[in-house]
Design a protein around this motif. Structure first.
Motif: not given
Length: 166
Positions: A93, A97, A127, A131
């Motif tokens: 993730l 990002h 994302t 996160c």
């Protein structure tokens, strides 16, 4: 003698931790800075009439650099706490990002493809939110570092949406 080796061991561990922190922050920061240098002129962006709430381009550049710094530090905190082993999708993730965050400049400032910039910003927000949820389970401070990054991703989504209709 034993205290000397313990001191040397702690010193080398601190040196390795500092080196990994520098790498964890420098890589996303350098990627963002490179994208800003290559694609950040924004002649198209500066020449269109924009609403009052559109930030100047220098502020967006500064905010993106700050965001990459915060997320690099947050990812390092999660890594240092062993979070990438426990939360197996946190690393993927984070990489997603970083990849999505460097796409906005070329899409908006060079190509003028605002609808695709909106999609990438919304995916980036998704994302980042994932996160945030993963980082929250590992390190509460890392979670707090992701909050301003979420706000910036939402702001860039709004800017991209508004640019589609200008």
């Amino acid at each position: 003698m034993a205290s000397q080796t313990l001191h040397d061991t702690k010193k080398s561990q601190a040196r390795r931790a500092l080196r990994s922190l520098a790498i964890g922050i420098a890589v996303p920061f350098t990627l963002t800075l490179t994208i800003i240098i290559l694609f950040g002129s924004g002649r198209k962006y500066n020449n269109i009439s924009k609403p009052f709430w559109f930030a100047p381009l220098w502020f967006i550049h500064l905010a993106l650099l700050g965001s990459s710094f915060f997320m690099g530090l947050a990812a390092w905190l999660v890594w240092a706490d062993g979070g990438f082993q426990r939360e197996t999708d946190a690393l993927s993730l984070y990489i997603a990002h970083v990849s999505l965050s460097i796409v906005w400049h070329p899409l908006v400032l060079i190509m003028g493809v605002y609808w695709l910039a909106l999609i990438s910003c919304l995916l980036n927000f998704g994302t980042l939110f994932m996160c945030y949820l993963r980082f929250r389970q590992v390190n509460p401070f890392a979670k707090d570092l992701a909050k301003p990054c979420l706000a910036l991703a939402m702001y860039l989504s709004l800017v991209s949406f508004k640019l589609m209709f200008i």
